[in-house]
Scaffold this active site. Sequence first.
Site, PDB file in Angstrom:
ATOM      1  N   ARG A 161      47.954  41.281  43.736  1.00  0.00           N
ATOM      2  CA  ARG A 161      48.372  40.999  42.365  1.00  0.00           C
ATOM      3  C   ARG A 161      47.297  41.395  41.355  1.00  0.00           C
ATOM      4  O   ARG A 161      46.153  41.651  41.697  1.00  0.00           O
ATOM      5  CB  ARG A 161      48.716  39.513  42.219  1.00  0.00           C
ATOM      6  CG  ARG A 161      49.967  39.137  43.008  1.00  0.00           C
ATOM      7  CD  ARG A 161      50.317  37.680  42.768  1.00  0.00           C
ATOM      8  NE  ARG A 161      50.409  37.428  41.338  1.00  0.00           N
ATOM      9  CZ  ARG A 161      50.208  36.250  40.766  1.00  0.00           C
ATOM     10  NH1 ARG A 161      49.925  35.201  41.509  1.00  0.00           N
ATOM     11  NH2 ARG A 161      50.303  36.114  39.471  1.00  0.00           N
ATOM     12  N   HIS A 162      47.716  41.419  40.093  1.00  0.00           N
ATOM     13  CA  HIS A 162      46.802  41.737  39.003  1.00  0.00           C
ATOM     14  C   HIS A 162      46.464  40.433  38.272  1.00  0.00           C
ATOM     15  O   HIS A 162      47.350  39.611  38.078  1.00  0.00           O
ATOM     16  CB  HIS A 162      47.489  42.711  38.035  1.00  0.00           C
ATOM     17  CG  HIS A 162      46.546  43.360  37.081  1.00  0.00           C
ATOM     18  ND1 HIS A 162      46.044  42.721  35.981  1.00  0.00           N
ATOM     19  CD2 HIS A 162      45.996  44.596  37.072  1.00  0.00           C
ATOM     20  CE1 HIS A 162      45.233  43.547  35.323  1.00  0.00           C
ATOM     21  NE2 HIS A 162      45.189  44.679  35.979  1.00  0.00           N
ATOM     22  N   PRO A 163      45.207  40.234  37.881  1.00  0.00           N
ATOM     23  CA  PRO A 163      44.874  38.948  37.255  1.00  0.00           C
ATOM     24  C   PRO A 163      45.578  38.682  35.936  1.00  0.00           C
ATOM     25  O   PRO A 163      45.756  37.527  35.561  1.00  0.00           O
ATOM     26  CB  PRO A 163      43.352  39.028  37.060  1.00  0.00           C
ATOM     27  CG  PRO A 163      43.000  40.465  37.207  1.00  0.00           C
ATOM     28  CD  PRO A 163      44.034  41.077  38.087  1.00  0.00           C
ATOM     29  N   ILE A 164      45.985  39.745  35.216  1.00  0.00           N
ATOM     30  CA  ILE A 164      46.535  39.454  33.887  1.00  0.00           C
ATOM     31  C   ILE A 164      47.947  39.966  33.649  1.00  0.00           C
ATOM     32  O   ILE A 164      48.409  39.971  32.510  1.00  0.00           O
ATOM     33  CB  ILE A 164      45.617  39.977  32.753  1.00  0.00           C
ATOM     34  CG1 ILE A 164      45.261  41.451  32.974  1.00  0.00           C
ATOM     35  CG2 ILE A 164      44.375  39.110  32.626  1.00  0.00           C
ATOM     36  CD1 ILE A 164      44.532  42.081  31.785  1.00  0.00           C
TER      37      ILE A 164
END
Lengths: 381, 381
Positions: free
Chosen positions: A227-230
């Site tokens: 996943r991407h943090p933002i």
Amino acid sequence: MKQPLEGIKVLDFSRVLAGPYCTMLLADMGAEVIKIERPESGDDTRHFGPFQNGESGYFMFLNRGKKSIEMNLKDPSDRESLMRLIKEADVIVENFRPGVMKSLGLDYESLKEVNKGLVYCSISGFGQYGPLTKRPAYDLVAQAMGGIASITGHPDNPPTRSGASIGDMSAALYAAYGVMVALFHRERTGIGQAIDVAMVDTIFSLLEHNVMRYTSEGVVPERIGSRHPISAPFDVYESKEGSIVIATANDPLFVKLCKVMNTEHLLDDERFKTDILRGENEAELKVFIEEWLSNYTADEAVELISEAGVPCSTILNIAEISESDHIKEREMLLEVEHPVAGKTRIPGNPVKLSATPVKVTSPSPALGEHNDMIKNLMKSE
Amino acid sequence: MKQPLEGIKVLDFSRVLAGPYCTMLLADMGAEVIKIERPESGDDTRHFGPFQNGESGYFMFLNRGKKSIEMNLKDPSDRESLMRLIKEADVIVENFRPGVMKSLGLDYESLKEVNKGLVYCSISGFGQYGPLTKRPAYDLVAQAMGGIASITGHPDNPPTRSGASIGDMSAALYAAYGVMVALFHRERTGIGQAIDVAMVDTIFSLLEHNVMRYTSEGVVPERIGSRHPISAPFDVYESKEGSIVIATANDPLFVKLCKVMNTEHLLDDERFKTDILRGENEAELKVFIEEWLSNYTADEAVELISEAGVPCSTILNIAEISESDHIKEREMLLEVEHPVAGKTRIPGNPVKLSATPVKVTSPSPALGEHNDMIKNLMKSE
């Protein structure tokens, strides 16, 4: 046209991966790389698998286009020959543990006395100075200490090493950039210098914005799988047959994705209005995406989503990417004829230069294949 | 002493990560990097977190030491100024999707007519040619397609992205090496050229011997967590308090490890006689190691094992590595005074040059901070 580094002579004392990959990047561009190897056994990787007709694939890949001379660095006669090579060298690359080259009288301070224009590059685990300089290191140690293992993997699993030795590879890449900067500077000023690259530092450098999350906001990034943090959806998703990745890092891409999935009602859903909200409600969003994906195979889904302009891909294993049309057309696997192994496929160079394209003209050398160079060097004096 | 790239002028059309990191590597060495930004909004990363006093840490880190000019690439007056800058430029870096620079009349073929020595570097997901050239890409896509996700993570988990954007970062590194090779070549011949770097190719290049396992032996490497395909003990292990990694890639290191653990009887154990056997019986070996480790904290164990000469480390999170003595002494975090954010800590450069050490002399620019350069350029003609 001549290769860009034609005429540049590199004496390569390095072994295994980081050093040899750095000098491979120089050899690919036309430098003459002379590998100084321990008599009889040579570079450790000559004995590492995988093997093809008894030849190490590990060694063949990293040492294409280089020469090999056997030398005992403690033998007086070998050292006399070596010093002649050093006087004529433009670049030295070594990746012994810090202190070893000095104990052999082959450190930069000693050698610049005989060759003031020398560019001398050292690659190590922890660097030529610093609190841990003398410690032994392998790639796994650099990945663990440098911080990247702590953010790689799934939240409920232990920290994970990258499947490739990115500690060695990144050190080699920074070193090649450093050598080229130093050669450029020498070309304009005549001045040589030493270069010190540490694997822990290069892993730390790869962390990019993760370091800033800590220094700017005090956040300590954790493992979040793919996943991407933002933002979201930005992850691995299951189709009817196989997984794909979808990378939707902003609102316009989410609009495109919803259109292709025929789920435009999600655009009005409060849970999915912004990158941050989609990140927070990622699990609920995943249900909608995988429901749509259950109608398609991975390849079909990637075709549809790509067409819509949203970044996505199937997840290729090493065989699939190696045999892909992309790798073929980009010449990222080269066929080399090796005298023992026969036809061998080795990774190409990803830097495509228009005027001076990389040409790999010879396979990796047999141990001591170029020992005669020394005799000729002595004769010519 | 002058910085190595003093006098080199880089026009930087790139945005977000791969391009800006490449030009950061040039700016760090003294090149004048002029960032061409979209009027009013600028580089996307100006609006990305993390934030410090409203300034993006993401942007501040990647753009230290650069200049910023706002330009509308479709506006005739801006284009006139731009063409003057292009005539004087040594290097152009861009990372638009392939075709965008051409549609603006700013591709290499057009620009070499006005500046034949130009080094023109394009970074993209799939390259300037090839079957997927027009597809959009993000780092996750490059990691999935390039093969590295398939070998990263634990066997019973899905493929995993590296926690950092190594697709972008490796593309930036190969590009910096390519630009330096091309500048060196130009210095000797006067000839410029175009450079084409694709993220999928650079990820494929990082795979190192994993590709050879496939091409030499037909093996398709799989996910094995932090383990090594051909040796053991080489993994993450649990101590009394916290995890550590131990990297024992050959027999002599295993002897040293057994000595420090007081388990020399393992050296006579048939299951652990060779690298290959230890790999096959890794689970049983792990029991002995973790039994010994249960007496020590992670720090204590690393101290003892390192002393014995065996590569090992605790697994540091981003805060721990950032605050370590190692990073401090190696100057891998630099303090920069930013007019809005205030004191900011940003990652340093891991290439330590003895004669021309990297000096980061200015923070990232405000949007359009150097717009006046254009006026002065027009006046001077």
